[in-house]
Design an enzyme around this catalytic site. Structure first.
Site, PDB file in Angstrom:
ATOM      1  CG  ASP A   1      -1.773   1.114   1.340  1.00  0.00           C
ATOM      2  OD1 ASP A   1      -2.418   1.781   0.191  1.00  0.00           O
ATOM      3  OD2 ASP A   1      -1.584   1.812   2.401  1.00  0.00           O
TER       4      ASP A   1
ATOM      5  CD  GLU B   1      -3.317  -1.992  -1.243  1.00  0.00           C
ATOM      6  OE1 GLU B   1      -3.870  -0.988  -1.283  1.00  0.00           O
ATOM      7  OE2 GLU B   1      -3.673  -2.665  -0.136  1.00  0.00           O
TER       8      GLU B   1
END
Length: 232
Positions: free
Chosen positions: A53, A125
């Site tokens: 992320d 992610e």
């Protein structure tokens, strides 16, 4: 698709190599899979998701900053939000067939988790986090240039932008104004599909027209065209 098969696919189609299979397995593993395979060592994807992320945020930020030198902070932030979201990451997970390599528990498999947007976002992610640890930032950017960043040139992210809200904010920046959308025409194509023509007006003065297969799409297109015209 096994993690090993996915590594080969990634190398063949994107020329991005991956050395640490165990790291990739971690990025592709849901917790329920480990619960059903207690003898298998390793973690689920969540720690790598945390890293990925941050890597995605930083990578997209740097790319936009360099690509759009004339954009202000608000424009850059809005575009980054548009790019870094569930629908976007879920889409690119499927583009590179990452969804086919996820290691799921039987129950999750039966419930369609392999196509669940929220999980595909998480796995994307986690995969980016694993790629960063295995090959470094350069490899991450190489993949993003072929997927996420390339989609900007194809106007892929336009579908996620609320052009009507953006136009309203710009037109009302200095006070209240009257913004109206009106259906100007409705036609049918040769295949019998509908096409709507909509105008957007500011205090009664037409700014732009838009076309779409629905009134909503035509209004969005009109707002987008108005923003383009106002920027020129």
């Amino acid at each position: 698709m096994s993690p090993e098969e996915f590594i080969n696919y990634l190398s063949k189609n994107y020329h991005v190599n991956f050395d640490n299979v165990d790291l990739l397995k971690e990025a592709l593993t849901q917790r329920n899979y480990l619960n059903e395979h207690p003898k298998e060592k390793g973690r689920d994807y969540q720690r790598l998701e945390f890293l990925g992320d941050a890597i995605m945020q930083a990578s997209v930020t740097e790319y936009l900053f360099k690509r759009y030198p004339d954009w202000d902070e608000g424009q850059l932030t809005e575009m980054r939000i548009t790019m870094v979201q569930t629908k976007s990451f879920a889409h690119f997970s499927q583009v590179i067939h990452l969804n086919e390599a996820i290691r799921l528990g039987k129950g999750e498999e039966m419930n369609g988790a392999r196509h669940r947007p929220s999980l595909l976002e998480d796995i994307w992610e986690a995969f980016i986090g694993a790629l960063f640890l295995d090959q470094g930032q350069q490899a991450v950017v190489k993949l993003l240039n072929q997927t996420v960043f390339a989609a900007i040139d194809e106007n892929f992210f336009d579908q996620f932008i609320d052009f009507k809200s953006r136009l309203q904010e710009q037109l009302q920046a200095k006070g209240t104004v009257d913004i109206t959308y009106n259906i100007e025409d409705e036609e049918r194509n040769e295949d019998n599909s509908q096409v709507f023509k909509v105008s957007v007006a500011l205090d009664g003065r037409i700014l732009a027209y838009g076309f779409g297969s629905s009134i909503k799409d035509a209004e969005k297109a009109a707002a987008q065209q108005a923003l383009v015209d106002l920027s020129e």
